[in-house]
Design a protein around this motif. Structure first.
Motif, PDB file in Angstrom:
ATOM      1  N   CYS A   1       0.835  -1.208   0.000  1.00 19.40           N
ATOM      2  CA  CYS A   1       0.000   0.000   0.000  1.00 19.40           C
ATOM      3  C   CYS A   1       0.871   1.259   0.000  1.00 19.40           C
ATOM      4  O   CYS A   1       1.842   1.350   0.755  1.00 19.40           O
ATOM      5  CB  CYS A   1      -0.914  -0.025   1.216  1.00 19.40           C
ATOM      6  SG  CYS A   1      -1.892   1.470   1.417  1.00 19.40           S
TER       7      CYS A   1
ATOM      8  N   CYS B   1      -4.505   0.093  -0.071  1.00 13.03           N
ATOM      9  CA  CYS B   1      -5.211  -1.051   0.521  1.00 13.03           C
ATOM     10  C   CYS B   1      -6.645  -0.672   0.905  1.00 13.03           C
ATOM     11  O   CYS B   1      -6.992   0.514   0.986  1.00 13.03           O
ATOM     12  CB  CYS B   1      -4.448  -1.569   1.745  1.00 13.03           C
ATOM     13  SG  CYS B   1      -4.614  -0.527   3.205  1.00 13.03           S
TER      14      CYS B   1
ATOM     15  N   CYS C   1      -7.062   1.753   3.910  1.00 12.37           N
ATOM     16  CA  CYS C   1      -6.692   3.144   3.599  1.00 12.37           C
ATOM     17  C   CYS C   1      -7.688   3.771   2.622  1.00 12.37           C
ATOM     18  O   CYS C   1      -7.926   4.980   2.677  1.00 12.37           O
ATOM     19  CB  CYS C   1      -5.267   3.203   3.054  1.00 12.37           C
ATOM     20  SG  CYS C   1      -4.026   2.901   4.328  1.00 12.37           S
TER      21      CYS C   1
ATOM     22  N   CYS D   1       0.077   4.049   1.167  1.00 11.54           N
ATOM     23  CA  CYS D   1      -0.129   4.833   2.390  1.00 11.54           C
ATOM     24  C   CYS D   1       0.454   4.172   3.622  1.00 11.54           C
ATOM     25  O   CYS D   1       0.966   4.851   4.499  1.00 11.54           O
ATOM     26  CB  CYS D   1      -1.625   5.059   2.629  1.00 11.54           C
ATOM     27  SG  CYS D   1      -2.436   5.996   1.344  1.00 11.54           S
ATOM     28  N   CYS D   2       0.336   2.836   3.739  1.00 10.08           N
ATOM     29  CA  CYS D   2       0.706   2.203   5.014  1.00 10.08           C
ATOM     30  C   CYS D   2       1.747   1.094   4.862  1.00 10.08           C
ATOM     31  O   CYS D   2       2.124   0.478   5.870  1.00 10.08           O
ATOM     32  CB  CYS D   2      -0.540   1.661   5.715  1.00 10.08           C
ATOM     33  SG  CYS D   2      -1.273   0.252   4.878  1.00 10.08           S
TER      34      CYS D   2
HETATM   35 ZN   LIG Z   1      -2.921   1.011   3.438  1.00 15.54          ZN
END
Ligand SMILES: [Zn+2]
Length: 247
Positions: free
Chosen positions: A27, A43, A46, A29-30
């Protein structure tokens, strides 16, 4: 020679980025592994968080609490500048991860526009664009143009080198920016949709709108990926701070 070396470095860093962070594996973001509910490199968890940030931004715009700078007809942002939206912009702007633009642009295309005729991205400082390898606003603008079937014109240019905006007060930003952009005649008589990554004080957008209207634009509306609730939320620029070349 220096220019070529910079460009080569930027290509190598993009290639390394794909090698270290393969698309559609983790992902954006994470950094967690992407499941079957992932989209545009983000994901499922997110994506839901981004959806909540989009709904909060929509609510703030409905309440009419966000000022629209003089000369601009409207400003719509896809997300509140926090959490996952902030992370995607960080990836795009400071880590040169071009594909982070997709999840942002996919939400921006749903923003209400007013039958604008051409899309114009806000130009970035050339030095930083070379380090990054691209102008993040142009990347967002091209995704939006492709989806909405609208022409993207790089009609704005920076005409003067100013101090970086980061760390300046609202009034200092205004003064720092006056006369720093010019627009080509391509915008004459056209309703322009101006595209940028983040709106903080609106000073950059106001200056861009001034240049577009001076070149004869019929009107200026704005889409940004995110909008900061306060000027203090301005993204810290590690390039300006000289901390990193890329990551
Ligand atoms: Zn994520």
């Amino acid at each position: 020679m220096k220019k070529h070396a910079c460009r080569l470095l930027s290509h190598i860093s993009a290639w390394l980025d794909d090698l270290l962070f393969p698309q559609d594996v983790v992902c954006l973001c994470c950094d967690h592994a992407l499941g079957s509910d992932a989209k545009n490199g983000v994901c499922g968890g997110c994506l839901r968080a981004l959806d909540a940030l989009a709904r909060r931004q929509e609510e703030l715009e409905k309440q009419g609490v966000l000022p629209v700078p003089h000369g601009i007809r409207y400003i719509h942002a896809a997300f509140v500048y926090e959490g996952q939206a902030r992370m995607l912009i960080r990836r795009l702007k400071y880590e040169s991860v071009r594909r982070a633009a997709l999840a942002l642009a996919q939400q921006m295309v749903f923003l209400p526009s007013d039958e604008e005729e051409i899309i114009v991205p806000v130009p970035t400082d050339k030095g930083r664009e070379r380090k990054r390898g691209f102008n993040q606003s142009s990347v967002l603008a091209r995704h939006i143009g492709n989806t909405l079937g609208m022409q993207v014109t790089e009609a704005l240019v920076r005409v003067d080198v100013r101090r970086p905006q980061t760390g300046l007060t609202g009034r200092e930003r205004e003064k720092n920016l006056v006369g720093c952009m010019a627009a080509s005649e391509a915008v004459s008589g056209k309703r322009v949709l101006l595209v940028d990554d983040v709106c903080t004080t609106g000073a950059t957008l106001r200056e861009a709108a001034r240049a577009l209207l001076a070149a004869g634009a019929a009107g200026v509306g704005v889409f940004t990926a995110a909008r900061a609730a306060r000027a203090a939320d301005e993204p810290r620029d590690p390039f300006a701070a000289g901390e990193i070349l890329r990551k």
